[in-house]
Scaffold this motif. Structure first.
Motif, PDB file in Angstrom:
ATOM      1  N   ARG A  61      -5.909   1.633 -12.652  1.00  0.00           N
ATOM      2  CA  ARG A  61      -4.905   2.251 -13.535  1.00  0.00           C
ATOM      3  C   ARG A  61      -3.489   1.893 -13.104  1.00  0.00           C
ATOM      4  NH1 ARG A  61      -5.870   7.164 -12.242  1.00  0.00           N
ATOM      5  NH2 ARG A  61      -4.173   7.179 -10.706  1.00  0.00           N
ATOM      6  N   ASP A  62      -3.227   1.986 -11.785  1.00  0.00           N
ATOM      7  CA  ASP A  62      -1.866   1.743 -11.302  1.00  0.00           C
ATOM      8  C   ASP A  62      -1.455   0.288 -11.473  1.00  0.00           C
ATOM      9  OD1 ASP A  62      -1.895   4.382 -10.613  1.00  0.00           O
ATOM     10  OD2 ASP A  62      -2.064   4.060  -8.440  1.00  0.00           O
ATOM     11  N   ALA A 108      -0.645  -0.411 -15.043  1.00  0.00           N
ATOM     12  CA  ALA A 108       0.647   0.196 -15.369  1.00  0.00           C
ATOM     13  C   ALA A 108       1.808  -0.645 -14.848  1.00  0.00           C
ATOM     14  CB  ALA A 108       0.718   1.613 -14.791  1.00  0.00           C
ATOM     15  N   SER A 146       4.708  -2.597 -17.113  1.00  0.00           N
ATOM     16  CA  SER A 146       6.116  -2.252 -16.948  1.00  0.00           C
ATOM     17  C   SER A 146       7.014  -3.472 -16.781  1.00  0.00           C
ATOM     18  CB  SER A 146       6.285  -1.340 -15.721  1.00  0.00           C
ATOM     19  OG  SER A 146       6.200  -2.082 -14.508  1.00  0.00           O
TER      20      SER A 146
END
Length: 338
Positions: free
Chosen positions: A305-306, A309, A313
């Motif tokens: 998930r990180d 993300a 970004s």
């Protein structure tokens, strides 16, 4: 968008159970591995992968630590390698919508390691996972040349995974590394040192078709570009007992250019700044999406998930984003073409 997670870890059933039943070193898999169900429990792993179905997320599997060659004599590690590689191949065959490929592991303490690589490639392996040393021996040791030659000849990449333990002290006055320094700083050093040995041993000159990926965004190399570049342009100026200037003249390229030829991955534990640094050094053509799952605090989904993300970004062109997220993996690992 599609996400091909090119570096994460799992133990197939038969290998996991064989290791647990062992009376030797293999039985001590370690507290960390035993406490992470998603590294050995298939249902837990499938559930973790399915949490990211909306991202069109799939995995390329590889075994977890420790290195097979550390688990016994050659006869035992040869058996473990076959169990692991056949188990991963079976998972790819049974769950192609979740697992699109695998990296074979080898019994590197065996004289038959290259033969196992041949067998794994014939059984669909997309590449090799090698650790940065073989029971303390460097990868540029002549005994391991056949493994690299086999990978190059088959057009399959080698993925370098760091290997270092607390028994390598940080100070000569001590007998062990404290505070897990051996992992936090030791593993990036291990990978960087292995990369340097492949460069300066001229392995990459001897095998120009060899492709090598350095786990964790190329380790220390991007951050130390100045040392790797202008610093190593002066190779030999600091050494009087060996002719490194002569070696520098023999290399076909500038040292920095060899290091830029490595591939890297995004497995930096969700660090945006490390991702930016690595992408700036390697470029979008040589970085593959990877999470290092399931070693996050959540034991599976966290780093996936990180990392997604972080990539979302960044200001990237759609072309570069696709390269990093899945196209580079498709090309380097020949996904769907093994």
């Amino acid at each position: 968008m599609r996400y091909i997670d090119s570096f994460n870890h799992f133990f197939p059933d038969r290998l996991w159970n064989r290791m647990l039943a062992s009376t030797g070193t293999a039985r001590d898999i370690g507290m960390r591995m035993r406490g992470i169900p998603t590294i050995y429990d298939l249902e837990a792993r499938l559930a973790c992968v399915d949490r990211f179905a909306d991202f069109n997320y799939v995995q390329v599997l590889s075994l977890g630590m420790p290195p097979l060659e550390s688990l016994g004599e050659p006869q035992e590690t040869e058996e473990l390698a076959k169990l692991g590689n056949d188990g991963l191949a079976d998972l790819v065959d049974r769950y192609p919508d979740r697992f699109v490929g695998y990296l074979a592991s080898l019994p590197m303490n065996s004289q038959h390691a290259a033969r196992e690589a041949e067998r794994a490639f014939a059984n669909g392996a997309n590449g090799l996972q090698l650790h940065t040393n073989v029971n303390g021996r460097p990868l540029d040791d002549e005994a391991f040349y056949g493994v690299f030659e086999t990978a190059a000849r088959h057009g399959r990449p080698v993925f370098l995974h760091p290997s270092r333990a607390a028994n390598m002290p940080d100070y000569l006055s001590e007998t062990k590394s404290k505070y897990e320094i051996w992992w936090t700083f030791g593993w990036p050093y291990e990978t960087s040192a292995a990369m340097a040995r492949l460069v300066f041993s001229r392995m990459l000159d001897k095998l120009p078709d060899l492709k090598v990926l350095a786990h964790h965004m190329g380790a220390m190399v991007p951050y130390f570009e100045g040392r790797v570049g202008p610093g190593w342009d002066q190779l030999g100026n600091r050494t009087s007992d060996e002719d490194y200037k002569g070696l520098l003249a023999q290399l076909k390229k500038r040292p920095l250019d060899y290091f830029k030829d490595f591939y890297a991955d995004t497995a930096v534990f969700g660090s945006r700044s490390a991702t930016i640094c690595g992408l700036d050094f390697y470029g979008a053509d040589r970085v593959l999406f990877a999470s290092d799952s399931p070693f996050d605090p959540e034991k599976g989904p966290g780093y996936i998930r990180d990392t997604i993300a972080v990539l979302q970004s960044l200001e990237l062109s759609n072309e570069d984003r696709e390269k990093i997220c899945f196209r580079n993996a498709e090309s380097l690992l020949k996904i769907g073409r093994c």
